[in-house]
Design an enzyme around this catalytic site. Structure first.
Site, mmCIF file in Angstrom:
data_model
loop_
_atom_site.group_PDB
_atom_site.id
_atom_site.type_symbol
_atom_site.label_atom_id
_atom_site.label_comp_id
_atom_site.label_asym_id
_atom_site.label_seq_id
_atom_site.Cartn_x
_atom_site.Cartn_y
_atom_site.Cartn_z
ATOM 1 N N GLU A 85 70.159 -12.662 28.549
ATOM 2 C CA GLU A 85 71.109 -13.722 28.287
ATOM 3 C C GLU A 85 70.939 -13.717 26.646
ATOM 4 O O GLU A 85 69.965 -13.573 25.923
ATOM 5 C CB GLU A 85 70.783 -15.243 28.612
ATOM 6 C CG GLU A 85 71.573 -16.300 28.182
ATOM 7 C CD GLU A 85 71.043 -17.728 28.705
ATOM 8 O OE1 GLU A 85 70.511 -17.757 29.659
ATOM 9 O OE2 GLU A 85 71.182 -18.595 27.984
ATOM 10 N N ASP A 113 72.631 -16.099 23.336
ATOM 11 C CA ASP A 113 73.414 -17.262 23.205
ATOM 12 C C ASP A 113 73.793 -17.684 21.944
ATOM 13 O O ASP A 113 72.938 -17.482 21.143
ATOM 14 C CB ASP A 113 72.514 -18.417 23.672
ATOM 15 C CG ASP A 113 72.064 -18.579 24.838
ATOM 16 O OD1 ASP A 113 73.042 -18.507 25.737
ATOM 17 O OD2 ASP A 113 70.927 -18.999 25.399
ATOM 18 N N GLU A 143 75.198 -21.245 20.595
ATOM 19 C CA GLU A 143 75.541 -22.644 21.099
ATOM 20 C C GLU A 143 75.758 -23.404 19.633
ATOM 21 O O GLU A 143 75.374 -23.556 18.653
ATOM 22 C CB GLU A 143 74.493 -23.324 21.620
ATOM 23 C CG GLU A 143 74.400 -22.844 23.025
ATOM 24 C CD GLU A 143 73.241 -23.673 23.969
ATOM 25 O OE1 GLU A 143 73.012 -24.684 23.530
ATOM 26 O OE2 GLU A 143 72.763 -23.156 24.721
#
Ligand SMILES: *[C@@H]1O[C@H](CO)[C@@H](O)[C@H](O)[C@H]1NC(C)=O
Ligand SMILES: *[C@@H]1O[C@H](CO)[C@@H](O)[C@H](O)[C@H]1NC(C)=O
Length: 284
Positions: free
Chosen positions: A102, A104, A106
């Site tokens: 993953e 990411d 955010e």
């Protein structure tokens, strides 16, 4: 098919690729993205995609394709105004949980006039705990800015408007797993996280401001698309496939780290009483 057998396919493909003419695999937000969560809170028209969040639910989208390496760009305008408690996540995820990969981004909202936090993380074979957080050198609420992930066999680079903010090098030689066998899909979602995203739940979402809206446009995926167990793409010499940090990029990355990084797992000794993860002592 086992996970290990993916890579040779891509490698042999890469070899044949260098002999081919330039083909750019790009993408279109209208045709390559699926509004997958939140019903009509997720909307698309005229090249603009919007996710919204109200008291009942957030919303989200995903790419129709999975990618194994690529350079993926999206222009995002995060939730404006008092966005405290909202989180806009924008990430690549391989699916599967235990050994997933993953990458990411955010965006943690804030009350009006106070800075967003850009939170980043990276999982390899199910192991994350690699958070880095940044303030930005602009207010991301006011305009679209381009957030990019460059993922090739040598490194992963996170970019904001072309400025590298984070690098994760392939250090398999030092025993650190690197994402290279599992294709990943692009996802984004907007949800409420006022239990943790506001310094441990200090500030609550002001629902009188709902619906909260994040906007997206200009999706581009110059990438190897995964289909029927194979990855196909046509990266050319000098393209994202070979791209790394040149000295200018390294300087910019150092500038971001010095001036805008507010959290680095590699400096959080309390979290790692047994010693920092191995990549922390290797230069990026
Ligand atoms: C879009 O996503 C939904 C929910 O994940 C899924 O059921 C649907 O099959 C997807 N549509 C396409 C065209 O991929
Ligand atoms: C919100 O603003 C406060 C005050 O400037 C700051 O300490 C915090 O890091 C900001 N971001 C979030 C997500 O709380």
């Amino acid at each position: 098919m086992t996970k290990m057998s993916y890579f040779p396919i891509c490698l042999s493909f890469h070899v044949s690729i260098l002999l081919m003419t330039i083909v750019t695999v790009s993408a279109d937000i209208m045709t390559d993205i699926n509004l997958s969560w939140g019903g009509d809170r997720a909307k698309m028209s005229g090249g603009l995609l919007q996710l919204s969040l109200d008291r009942a639910s957030g919303s989200g989208f995903e790419s129709n394709n999975m990618y194994l390496f690529g350079k993926i760009d999206m222009q995002i305008k995060v939730v404006p105004g008092n966005s405290a408690g909202t989180v806009t996540a924008y990430y690549l995820h391989s699916g599967g949980d235990q050994y997933h990969d993953e990458i990411d981004f955010e965006f943690l909202g804030n009350v009006s006039g106070e800075p967003y936090i850009l939170h980043t993380n990276l999982y390899t074979q199910g192991k994350g705990n690699r958070e880095q957080q940044f303030y930005l050198w602009f207010d991301p609420r006011n305009a679209f800015h381009t957030y990019s992930i460059l993922w090739n066999p040598r490194q992963i680079l996170f970019y904001v408007d072309g400025t590298p903010i984070r690098a994760f090098m392939n250090r398999e030689g030092s025993g650190i797993p690197y994402p290279k066998n599992q294709p990943m899909r692009l996802y984004s979602s907007l949800w409420n996280a006022d239990d943790w995203a506001t310094r441990g739940g200090l500030v609550k979402t002001d629902w009188t401001q709902a619906p909260f809206v994040a906007s997206y446009r200009g999706f581009n995926a110059d990438a190897c698309v995964w289909s029927a167990g194979k990855s196909s793409c046509s990266p050319t010499k000098g393209s994202w496939w070979d791209q790394g940090l040149d000295s200018n990029g390294a300087q910019k990355l150092a500038w971001v780290k010095k001036n805008y990084m507010i959290y680095d797992y590699c400096r959080d000794a309390k979290r790692f009483p047994q010693g920092f993860p191995p990549e922390c002592s290797l230069s990026s």
